[in-house]
Design an enzyme around this catalytic site. Structure first.
Site, PDB file in Angstrom:
ATOM      1  CE  LYS A 148       3.963   3.022  13.591  1.00 61.10           C
ATOM      2  NZ  LYS A 148       4.361   2.785  12.256  1.00 61.10           N
ATOM      3  CE1 TYR A 192      -5.880   3.579  10.991  1.00 58.20           C
ATOM      4  CE2 TYR A 192      -5.256   3.925   8.601  1.00 58.20           C
ATOM      5  CZ  TYR A 192      -5.094   3.232   9.961  1.00 58.20           C
ATOM      6  OH  TYR A 192      -3.815   2.325  10.085  1.00 58.20           O
ATOM      7  N   PRO A 220      -4.172  -0.472  19.158  1.00 54.75           N
ATOM      8  CG  PRO A 220      -6.003  -1.481  18.557  1.00 54.75           C
ATOM      9  CD  PRO A 220      -5.046  -1.153  19.633  1.00 54.75           C
ATOM     10  CG  HIS A 277      -1.960  -0.951   1.047  1.00 55.62           C
ATOM     11  ND1 HIS A 277      -2.957  -0.993   1.962  1.00 55.62           N
ATOM     12  CD2 HIS A 277      -2.541  -1.848   0.256  1.00 55.62           C
ATOM     13  CE1 HIS A 277      -3.727  -2.021   1.913  1.00 55.62           C
ATOM     14  NE2 HIS A 277      -3.516  -2.540   0.690  1.00 55.62           N
ATOM     15  CE1 TYR A 286      -1.213   4.003   9.303  1.00 54.19           C
ATOM     16  CE2 TYR A 286      -0.080   3.009   7.560  1.00 54.19           C
ATOM     17  CZ  TYR A 286      -1.188   3.259   8.318  1.00 54.19           C
ATOM     18  OH  TYR A 286      -2.290   2.285   8.013  1.00 54.19           O
TER      19      TYR A 286
HETATM   20  C1  PHB Z   1      -4.931  -4.426  10.608  1.00 54.32           C
HETATM   21  O1  PHB Z   1      -5.004  -4.708   9.552  1.00 54.32           O
HETATM   22  O2  PHB Z   1      -5.541  -5.493  11.560  1.00 54.32           O
HETATM   23  C2  PHB Z   1      -5.031  -3.299  11.175  1.00 54.32           C
HETATM   24  C3  PHB Z   1      -4.319  -2.182  10.456  1.00 54.32           C
HETATM   25  C4  PHB Z   1      -3.905  -0.804  10.463  1.00 54.32           C
HETATM   26  C5  PHB Z   1      -4.200  -0.497  11.834  1.00 54.32           C
HETATM   27  C6  PHB Z   1      -4.773  -1.431  12.832  1.00 54.32           C
HETATM   28  C7  PHB Z   1      -5.113  -2.820  12.204  1.00 54.32           C
HETATM   29  O3  PHB Z   1      -4.212   0.797  12.154  1.00 54.32           O
END
Ligand code: PHB
Ligand code: APR
Length: 405
Positions: A299, A202, A295, A75, A386
């Site tokens: 990280k 998000y 989560p 990505h 990130y």
């Molecule tokens: C996930 O794919 O489980 C995941 C991805 C990004 C995040 C948190 C969890 O910020």
């Protein structure tokens, strides 16, 4: 009691312990990994799924990234949605880096298979694990194997990679935990359904946060902010899809959300936790054994892999006669851990509805997100964090020769 001697005794076959054993092996340092769960349990546990570029590079250097490169989804950016609108961030354009979607349990499967294929020792289903003599030059780990046989591993170093509920942290005298509990949790689902978009979304909404992510082109992983005490049993599958759709709103940046069969659903509490120091005598903590992040921003696994990289290098150099890096392990690891804690805290508080939120706090969140979208300076800081901050030492010092195994 059967005794065996090795250089490093590693407790825990999660990402931290497994990567540590691989990096050590490739630089000529012997180890034994012991794990309380079964191999199948370790390989099936659904956890995080987003890898920083540095994590992918590490797995490549030990020759364990073939499937990751084949099946992982690269990505270049992500979506942020707030005030009913979606905004795209292109990490590659902003900082020249990307992230890769690949489940933690897939990494665990790859690392276990490669370790066994290369003749490494991993003992599953052990019990009664105890740690001894970490103040001396010859620490040891005792355990019972799955048939009840008693064993002692005598080593020069112990890697405490036994996760948040392990025993290693408790062995460090005077260790201090600094923690923060967030007043909400995540309800996560794994579903046989197409992901919402090619990249993650998000979403900040009046009804709470939602995250639309994935494990593959046919498996979606979605999350909803829920109250702390929520039980996943309180949520029917239909209610989850309806709430995901409600929080996504009318998003015209792509096709609508598609439902599918929910294979797993669970509630994850959100907390930040850092224990310091991460070392005492011959015992060194890595990963969740020493720290937890909420989560948001994914990280946790990346930090565990980063710790293992630093610790393996420190042990290799110490075995070669220079223990400078080993003495600095905790300080250097914690520096990166705290920066990731800061980023996870920032992203979490930016995107969730606080139960005691006021209109002022909501305006602060919205203004910060508008600022992020309107200016390259904060967008670059977001992208830099990130996709992963640099390690304390360069990759070539961690694993000098690309693996040909
Ligand atoms: C996930 O794919 O489980 C995941 C991805 C990004 C995040 C948190 C969890 O910020
Ligand atoms: N003896 C042996 N093994 C143990 C013991 C023990 N006393 N206690 C715990 N373990 C094992 C657990 O069963 C687990 O498999 O240690 C392992 C620790 O692995 P993880 O919990 O995956 O921790 P870590 O390797 O640090 O990876 C961190 O996991 O929780 C996620 O979000 C987190 O992605 C991050 C990653």
């Amino acid at each position: 009691m059967k005794q065996i001697t090795t250089q490093v005794a590693i407790i825990g076959a999660g990402p931290a312990g497994l990567l540590l054993s691989h990096l050590l092996a490739q630089r000529g340092v012997e180890s034994i990994v012991i794990e309380s769960r079964s191999r199948a349990y370790c390989e099936d546990r659904v956890r995080a799924g987003l890898l920083e570029q540095g994590s992918v590079d590490l797995l490549g250097r030990i020759g364990c990234a073939d499937r990751l490169h084949r099946e992982g989804l690269v990505h270049d950016g992500t979506w942020l949605r707030f005030g009913g609108q979606s905004h795209h961030f292109n990490f590659t354009e902003l900082v020249g880096k990307h992230v890769t979607i690949y489940g933690q349990q897939e990494i665990v499967k790859d690392l276990i298979a490669a370790r066994i294929e290369r003749g490494g020792a991993i003992e599953f289903e052990v019990s009664g694990v105890s740690i001894h003599d970490i103040d001396g030059a010859h620490p040891s780990v005792r355990y019972r194997d799955s048939a009840g046989g008693e064993h002692e591993i005598r080593a020069s170093y112990i890697g405490g990679c036994d996760g948040f509920h392990g025993i290693a942290r408790g062995m460090i005298p005077g260790i201090v935990a600094t923690e923060h509990a967030y007043p909400f949790a995540w309800l996560g689902i794994l579903a046989k359904a197409p992901p919402l978009r090619e990249e993650l979304v998000y979403a900040h909404t009046d009804d709470g946060f939602a995250l639309f992510t994935m494990r593959s082109p046919s498996v979606a992983r979605h999350y909803l902010q829920v109250p702390v005490d929520e039980s996943s049993d309180d949520w029917s599958d239909a209610a989850i899809w309806a709430e995901l759709r409600r929080r996504l709103g009318d998003d015209d940046t792509g096709p609508p959300l598609v439902d599918g069969v929910i294979m797993k659903k669970e509630v994850t509490p959100m907390r930040s936790f850092v224990a310091a120091p991460m070392q005492h005598g011959r015992l060194f903590l890595a990963g969740d054994a020493a720290h937890i992040v909420p989560p948001t921003g994914a990280k946790g696994m990346n930090l565990a892999l980063g710790d293992a990289a630093l610790l393996s290098t420190a042990i290799v150099e110490a075995e070669a006669g220079d223990d400078t890096l080993l003495a600095q392990y905790s300080e250097l690891a914690l520096d990166r851990v705290w920066k990731a804690e800061r980023f996870s805290y920032w992203m979490t508080t930016l995107m969730h509805v606080q139960p005691d939120s006021t209109p002022f706090i909501v305006q602060m969140q919205l203004a910060e997100m508008r600022y992020l979208c309107a200016s390259d300076a904060p967008a670059m800081a977001f992208a830099e964090n990130y996709t992963g901050l640099p390690y304390a030492i360069p990759l070539d010092r961690i694993m000098p020769v690309p693996a040909h195994v």
